[in-house]
Scaffold this active site. Structure first.
Site: not given
Ligand code: CA
Length: 439
Positions: A139, A146, A213, A215, A247, A251, A254, A267, A271, A388
């Site tokens: 990844d 971002h 996420e 992506e 993904d 948080r 993480q 993570k 996925t 975000e």
């Molecule tokens: Ca990611």
């Protein structure tokens, strides 16, 4: 070359599969590859309108006359790994054959129509599987807005790390938890930080900060032997196609675990990947110049720099994130669009990611998966994740039915979509990448 436009991209091309006419995702100009099952066995398919073409059945019926024996073997497997391993020229020949087979008015198309009961399945009757057996998943962190927005939350004095514009940052992910669209994500438990009188401590609990996420998925083609590298000028040939990737991220887990190393349990629980591989050939009309650099930005080092890649190595894909909560579904409300963005906000191109990945001699293998990193836009709330969008949970998102979200709750369903549009060409789409949160 990254872009090769031929008659398969012609806007006037029409298919005898009626539902393909003006189909927002899968007109005859797209022809994405995937793996489907109607019963127990997996087969390779190609999406056309609301149907799936059984590629092996079409081969058996003699409808793919120009493919060589290696390609024929590749399309009769149960994953797309062998198709991804083909040379770019072989994949293109197959695309031309598939286009002719599905074209209204073509000689092969007329014969194919008589076999439609054998070679076509309604998509609603098919279960879509992961396109490939993924050996390795990496990844990247190439969405520059971002990276900047997250940096503002955690390091306001220096949002972008000093290395960011010099090399594409990435971490090695987890392949065993890659799942196709539709598989629910279970809220993971893990260790989170609690601050007490004695300083920070760990506490094991279900994540309270579950996020998605947005992506893109990059599917690796032939790849390279160990201790060799893929030159930037050849790197585009080693990308078989693209998809959507979510993904999922915890948080709080993480944030506590990622010092000093990168993401792990925050993570690796799951996925999600969209099931259709939009081929590099189908994407030819929708390439873009790589993101412009200012005079103050470093020029990419030679192994990351190529004139063709600079001119058309980027991607122009309109991306959207939709959310539906349990209460919204119970009230019969449509999903709410949380944000939209564009893949042109990637600082690094897919070819640069491939060249960098192999620069030290790491071998990429057919069916390896690369995530681009979260894609966000420069300003406002057009962000590719809730971290975000809500400024670390401080400014919750207001939903039209009065609910608010700082992070995902049980029953929430996230759907990613991608569409390519360009004047003079038929629009194509990526289908969707869907996942619902379970407690
Ligand atoms: Ca990611």
């Amino acid at each position: 070359m990254t872009t090769h436009i031929d008659r398969t991209h012609g806007a006037a091309l029409a298919s005898w599969v009626e539902s393909a006419h003006g189909h927002a995702q899968f007109p005859i100009q797209n022809l994405p590859m995937g793996v489907f099952a109607t019963g127990a066995s997996a087969r390779i398919g190609c999406a056309i309108g609301d149907q799936v073409l059984d590629v092996a059945a079409a081969l058996s019926a003699g409808l793919l006359p120009d493919v060589d024996t290696r390609t024929a073997r590749a399309v009769t497997g149960e994953t797309l790994n062998a198709w991804m391993a083909l040379d770019a020229a072989q994949r293109r020949t197959l695309r031309v054959d598939l286009s002719r087979l599905l074209e209204a008015g073509s000689h092969t198309g007329a014969i194919a129509q008589r076999h439609r009961g054998v070679i076509l399945h309604a998509q609603e009757d098919c279960r879509m599987l992961l396109p490939a057996q993924v050996g390795d998943y990496t990844d990247y962190y190439a969405g520059i807005h971002h990276a900047y927005n997250c940096g503002v939350i955690f390091r306001p004095e220096q949002p972008l790390q000093p290395n960011y514009k010099h090399l594409p940052v990435a971490y090695h992910g987890r392949a065993s938890t890659l799942m196709p669209s539709g598989v629910p994500v279970h809220r993971p438990s893990g260790q989170v930080r609690v601050d007490g009188d004695g300083g920070p401590q760990g506490r094991f609990q279900p994540t309270a900060r579950l996020d998605y996420e947005l992506e893109l998925a990059i599917w690796v083609g032939p790849g390279n032997p160990l201790a060799t590298r893929i030159d930037i000028a050849q790197a585009a040939q080693h990308v078989a196609g693209f998809g959507l990737l979510n993904d999922w991220s915890a948080r709080d887990i993480q944030a506590w675990e990622s010092a000093p190393l990168g993401p792990f349990l925050g993570k690796n629980f799951m996925t999600s990947v969209s099931p259709w591989v939009v081929t590099s050939d189908a994407m030819a009309p929708f390439r873009a110049a790589r993101m412009p650099r200012d005079a103050s930005d470093p020029r990419p080092l030679a192994y990351l720099d190529d004139a063709d890649d600079a001119a058309c190595g980027g991607l122009s894909i309109a991306l959207e994130v939709h959310l539906s909560t349990r209460r919204m579904r119970e009230a019969g409300l449509a999903p709410h669009r949380l944000s939209h963005g564009d893949a042109s906000a990637l600082w690094w191109t897919p070819a640069q990611m491939v060249a960098h990945h192999t620069a030290g001699g790491c071998n990429l293998r057919p069916g390896d998966l690369i995530g681009t990193g979260t894609i966000s836009m420069p300003e406002g709330r057009e962000c590719g994740c809730l971290l975000e969008m809500t400024h670390g949970g401080k400014r919750p998102v207001q939903l039209p039915n009065g609910e608010v979200r700082s992070f995902l709750e049980d029953g929430d369903e996230v759907v990613l979509r991608g569409t390519c549009r360009r004047e003079g060409f038929a629009s194509i789409g990526f289908g969707e990448c869907r996942g619902q949160v379970r407690g």
